[in-house]
Scaffold this active site. Structure first.
Site, PDB file in Angstrom:
ATOM      1  N   ASP A 111       0.859  -1.174   0.000  1.00  0.00           N
ATOM      2  CA  ASP A 111       0.000   0.000   0.000  1.00  0.00           C
ATOM      3  C   ASP A 111       0.904   1.235   0.000  1.00  0.00           C
ATOM      4  O   ASP A 111       1.398   1.643  -1.044  1.00  0.00           O
ATOM      5  CB  ASP A 111      -0.891  -0.080   1.243  1.00  0.00           C
ATOM      6  CG  ASP A 111      -2.016   0.927   1.280  1.00  0.00           C
ATOM      7  OD1 ASP A 111      -1.988   1.900   0.512  1.00  0.00           O
ATOM      8  OD2 ASP A 111      -2.935   0.762   2.096  1.00  0.00           O
ATOM      9  N   LYS A 139      -0.905  -1.680  -4.694  1.00  0.00           N
ATOM     10  CA  LYS A 139      -1.769  -0.508  -4.760  1.00  0.00           C
ATOM     11  C   LYS A 139      -0.881   0.725  -4.940  1.00  0.00           C
ATOM     12  O   LYS A 139      -0.678   1.520  -4.019  1.00  0.00           O
ATOM     13  CB  LYS A 139      -2.587  -0.414  -3.464  1.00  0.00           C
ATOM     14  CG  LYS A 139      -3.810   0.451  -3.553  1.00  0.00           C
ATOM     15  CD  LYS A 139      -4.482   0.669  -2.206  1.00  0.00           C
ATOM     16  CE  LYS A 139      -5.037  -0.568  -1.555  1.00  0.00           C
ATOM     17  NZ  LYS A 139      -5.793  -0.243  -0.316  1.00  0.00           N
TER      18      LYS A 139
END
Length: 184
Positions: A111, A139
């Site tokens: 992330d 991501k």
């Protein structure tokens, strides 16, 4: 975060399936072949970052044919919610000396990149023969540090996801697919 109190609420939080069980299995087979070709018979140490990567690690270690050992580390930056605290805390370290090992870090999701960046920095100081990172999900839109995995199985948009080891307040890890989590 409010605790889920019943089955209906639990099921209503599964907003939409993003990646099916079959899609995950196919990409893991491909990742196993990639690891086999990268290490060409040389033994590896697969290092799962707990808790989220344990399901991925179990399937990935069965998809490789090179000799492999497994190890576990636990690092947290999420505590009961859907937003990273920004503080990475290594709560469980490897139980062995990694000198002489080819390390393959197995992560569930990258992330912000902070957790993996801190783990990689730490492990490189321990003199492994090599170090690579395989992540189930990437991501990149949320990245706060310059970090890129050696192999990402799926790139996803900025959604909070659950299933296949990923959780929300320790729930949903047992789902066989990746789904978007529906907040209240």
């Amino acid at each position: 975060m409010k605790a889920i109190v019943n089955q209906e609420d639990y099921e209503n939080r599964i907003k939409k399936i993003l990646i099916t069980e079959e899609e995950i299995a196919e990409r893991i087979r491909e990742a196993g072949k990639w690891i086999d070709s990268l290490y060409d018979g040389r033994p590896i140490l697969l290092v799962s970052i707990l808790k989220g990567a344990f399901v991925f690690m179990a399937d990935l270690c069965r998809a490789v044919s090179v000799p492999c050992e497994i190890g576990f580390m636990c690092a947290k930056s999420y505590y009961e919610g859907t937003c990273s605290t920004g503080v990475v805390n290594i709560t469980m370290d490897l139980d062995r000396d990694v000198t002489g090992y080819h390390l393959v870090i197995v992560e569930d999701i990258i992330d912000t990149g902070r957790t993996l960046n801190d783990i990689i920095t730490l492990l490189k100081t321990r003199d492994p023969l090599s170090l690579s990172v395989v992540t189930l999900l990437d991501k990149p839109s949320r990245r706060l540090v310059d970090f890129k995995a050696d192999l990402s199985l799926f790139t996803i948009p900025d959604l909070f996801v659950i299933g296949y080891g990923l959780d929300c307040a320790e729930l949903y890890r047992n789902l066989p697919y990746i789904a978007e989590y529906a907040e209240e």
